[in-house]
Structure formats: C-alpha cells, structure tokens
Design a protein around this motif. Structure first.
Motif, PDB file in Angstrom:
ATOM      1  N   TYR A  15      24.078  33.904  58.179  1.00 30.90           N
ATOM      2  CA  TYR A  15      24.552  35.280  58.349  1.00 30.90           C
ATOM      3  C   TYR A  15      25.257  35.807  57.097  1.00 30.90           C
ATOM      4  N   LEU A  16      24.838  35.324  55.935  1.00 32.52           N
ATOM      5  CA  LEU A  16      25.521  35.692  54.706  1.00 32.52           C
ATOM      6  C   LEU A  16      25.423  37.182  54.412  1.00 32.52           C
ATOM      7  N   THR A  17      24.264  37.783  54.606  1.00 33.50           N
ATOM      8  CA  THR A  17      24.120  39.204  54.277  1.00 33.50           C
ATOM      9  C   THR A  17      25.062  40.080  55.102  1.00 33.50           C
ATOM     10  N   PRO A  18      25.039  40.011  56.433  1.00 33.66           N
ATOM     11  CA  PRO A  18      25.946  40.904  57.164  1.00 33.66           C
ATOM     12  C   PRO A  18      27.419  40.581  56.923  1.00 33.66           C
ATOM     13  N   LEU A  19      27.754  39.295  56.824  1.00 29.38           N
ATOM     14  CA  LEU A  19      29.156  38.948  56.610  1.00 29.38           C
ATOM     15  C   LEU A  19      29.627  39.314  55.207  1.00 29.38           C
ATOM     16  N   ALA A  20      28.767  39.187  54.211  1.00 26.46           N
ATOM     17  CA  ALA A  20      29.159  39.602  52.861  1.00 26.46           C
ATOM     18  C   ALA A  20      29.361  41.120  52.807  1.00 26.46           C
ATOM     19  N   LEU A  21      28.544  41.879  53.523  1.00 28.37           N
ATOM     20  CA  LEU A  21      28.738  43.338  53.589  1.00 28.37           C
ATOM     21  C   LEU A  21      30.072  43.675  54.255  1.00 28.37           C
ATOM     22  N   ILE A  22      30.349  43.016  55.365  1.00 27.84           N
ATOM     23  CA  ILE A  22      31.630  43.229  56.044  1.00 27.84           C
ATOM     24  C   ILE A  22      32.775  42.813  55.130  1.00 27.84           C
ATOM     25  N   GLY A  23      32.602  41.683  54.438  1.00 32.60           N
ATOM     26  CA  GLY A  23      33.621  41.210  53.504  1.00 32.60           C
ATOM     27  C   GLY A  23      33.892  42.198  52.389  1.00 32.60           C
ATOM     28  N   ALA A  24      32.853  42.849  51.871  1.00 30.38           N
ATOM     29  CA  ALA A  24      33.034  43.834  50.806  1.00 30.38           C
ATOM     30  C   ALA A  24      33.865  45.018  51.298  1.00 30.38           C
ATOM     31  N   VAL A  25      33.553  45.498  52.484  1.00 27.22           N
ATOM     32  CA  VAL A  25      34.332  46.600  53.057  1.00 27.22           C
ATOM     33  C   VAL A  25      35.776  46.155  53.288  1.00 27.22           C
ATOM     34  N   TYR A  26      35.946  44.962  53.801  1.00 29.69           N
ATOM     35  CA  TYR A  26      37.274  44.398  54.073  1.00 29.69           C
ATOM     36  C   TYR A  26      38.101  44.300  52.791  1.00 29.69           C
ATOM     37  N   VAL A  27      37.498  43.799  51.731  1.00 28.21           N
ATOM     38  CA  VAL A  27      38.218  43.619  50.464  1.00 28.21           C
ATOM     39  C   VAL A  27      38.640  44.970  49.877  1.00 28.21           C
ATOM     40  N   VAL A  28      37.769  45.966  49.928  1.00 25.95           N
ATOM     41  CA  VAL A  28      38.130  47.299  49.421  1.00 25.95           C
ATOM     42  C   VAL A  28      39.238  47.896  50.290  1.00 25.95           C
ATOM     43  N   PHE A  29      39.113  47.739  51.609  1.00 27.44           N
ATOM     44  CA  PHE A  29      40.173  48.206  52.514  1.00 27.44           C
ATOM     45  C   PHE A  29      41.517  47.566  52.145  1.00 27.44           C
ATOM     46  N   LEU A  30      41.519  46.249  51.929  1.00 26.32           N
ATOM     47  CA  LEU A  30      42.766  45.562  51.563  1.00 26.32           C
ATOM     48  C   LEU A  30      43.347  46.112  50.267  1.00 26.32           C
ATOM     49  N   GLY A  31      42.474  46.390  49.304  1.00 27.85           N
ATOM     50  CA  GLY A  31      42.944  46.946  48.037  1.00 27.85           C
ATOM     51  C   GLY A  31      43.690  48.257  48.239  1.00 27.85           C
ATOM     52  N   PHE A  32      43.103  49.160  49.003  1.00 29.57           N
ATOM     53  CA  PHE A  32      43.753  50.453  49.249  1.00 29.57           C
ATOM     54  C   PHE A  32      44.978  50.320  50.145  1.00 29.57           C
ATOM     55  N   ALA A  33      44.871  49.523  51.208  1.00 29.46           N
ATOM     56  CA  ALA A  33      45.957  49.433  52.184  1.00 29.46           C
ATOM     57  C   ALA A  33      47.208  48.758  51.629  1.00 29.46           C
ATOM     58  N   PHE A  34      47.026  47.751  50.787  1.00 24.90           N
ATOM     59  CA  PHE A  34      48.177  46.970  50.349  1.00 24.90           C
ATOM     60  C   PHE A  34      48.519  47.105  48.874  1.00 24.90           C
ATOM     61  N   HIS A  35      47.630  47.685  48.082  1.00 23.96           N
ATOM     62  CA  HIS A  35      47.891  47.814  46.643  1.00 23.96           C
ATOM     63  C   HIS A  35      47.481  49.176  46.096  1.00 23.96           C
ATOM     64  N   GLY A  36      47.257  50.149  46.968  1.00 21.40           N
ATOM     65  CA  GLY A  36      46.735  51.447  46.567  1.00 21.40           C
ATOM     66  C   GLY A  36      47.708  52.285  45.757  1.00 21.40           C
ATOM     67  N   PRO A  37      47.294  53.498  45.444  1.00 18.81           N
ATOM     68  CA  PRO A  37      48.061  54.370  44.545  1.00 18.81           C
ATOM     69  C   PRO A  37      49.527  54.565  44.930  1.00 18.81           C
ATOM     70  N   SER A  38      49.856  54.542  46.199  1.00 20.14           N
ATOM     71  CA  SER A  38      51.255  54.742  46.591  1.00 20.14           C
ATOM     72  C   SER A  38      52.158  53.602  46.120  1.00 20.14           C
ATOM     73  N   HIS A  39      51.585  52.468  45.753  1.00 16.42           N
ATOM     74  CA  HIS A  39      52.365  51.309  45.304  1.00 16.42           C
ATOM     75  C   HIS A  39      52.562  51.266  43.795  1.00 16.42           C
ATOM     76  N   TRP A  40      51.802  52.057  43.052  1.00 20.28           N
ATOM     77  CA  TRP A  40      51.773  51.922  41.597  1.00 20.28           C
ATOM     78  C   TRP A  40      53.060  52.374  40.921  1.00 20.28           C
ATOM     79  N   THR A  41      53.728  53.388  41.452  1.00 13.88           N
ATOM     80  CA  THR A  41      54.931  53.873  40.786  1.00 13.88           C
ATOM     81  C   THR A  41      56.068  52.869  40.877  1.00 13.88           C
ATOM     82  N   ALA A  42      56.140  52.138  41.988  1.00 11.72           N
ATOM     83  CA  ALA A  42      57.209  51.152  42.161  1.00 11.72           C
ATOM     84  C   ALA A  42      56.948  49.876  41.372  1.00 11.72           C
TER      85      ALA A  42
END
Length: 140
Positions: free
Chosen positions: A73-100
């Motif tokens: 199931y590498l293809t569907p899970l890798a697709l889900i993983g890609a969305v998950y990783v981008v979500f994590l980037g925005f949710a926990f390290h996104g632009p609102s965090h850069w000034t601090a």
C-alpha cells in the motif's frame, strides 16, 4: 511490460524506503515515549482532542513505517504521508511562528522536500525487490 531495475536502482530504492521508514519510526518512538507531551504540543497549537490526535498520528506513522518496510500500500500511504507532512509544516511551523523564532522557518521548509520525496515514492512505487504488491492497481 516487465519493469526491470538495475542493481544501483534497486539499492537506491531500498535505501530510500529505509530512510522514510526510519524517519517515521523515530516520530512514532518519540510519541510513544511520551504521548502526554505530544498531546500537549498538539494542544498548544490549538487543536481539540489532543490525546486522540496524538494517537491518530502515531497510528498513521506506524502504518507508514510498515508500508515503507514491506512496500504494501505504498502509493496511497505515501500520498497520505505527503499531505500529512505538509499539514504538520503549516500547523506547527507555519508563518505565525516565524517572528518569534526564525529557526521555525527552517523547520517549516524542511517539510517540503520530505513531501516531495513522498510524492515521488507514491508515483514510482516500492520497486521490484522486497515489495509486497498490495495497493492500487499498477502500484503498491
């Protein structure tokens, strides 16, 4: 048509799968070592049901580890993983965090090459060696 891989391609694919598996395994290990801290981090980002979401993340990451180790199931899970990783980037390290903390920008940016690698893995599949052929038709 039979897909043949050269030895170096086979080795490169296996190494890439092991790297992805190790990255997600480290994430699972840190979550399992202190699920409360993971839930606290999720709560601090403003998400509801942080303990539930922490367990969901651990389960998803475990499935990703299994998929990269087996090829199943590498293809569907890798697709889900890609969305998950981008979500994590925005949710926990996104632009609102850069000034601090400017280091947060680097943490944010590091999610995109990771997502790109996951997309590449989703498109090309697990390779022809050490790969269970489960998943979407034509791909594992």
């Amino acid at each position: 048509m039979e897909n043949t891989q050269s030895t170096w391609q086979t080795v490169a694919i296996l190494i890439a799968r092991l790297i992805f598996a190790a990255m997600f395994a480290m994430g699972v290990a840190f979550k399992l070592m202190d699920m409360g801290a993971t839930a606290g981090y999720i709560a601090a980002a403003g998400f509801p049901f942080p303990l539930f979401l922490a367990w969901c993340a651990a389960i998803l990451e475990t499935l990703l580890v299994i998929s990269f180790l087996t090829g199943a199931y590498l293809t569907p899970l890798a697709l889900i993983g890609a969305v998950y990783v981008v979500f994590l980037g925005f949710a926990f390290h996104g632009p609102s965090h850069w000034t601090a903390d400017q280091a947060e920008f680097g943490a944010f940016m590091s999610h995109f090459p990771f997502a790109a690698g996951l997309l590449y893995a989703a498109v090309h599949g697990p390779g022809s060696v050490m790969a269970l052929k489960q998943g979407w038709p034509g791909r594992a």
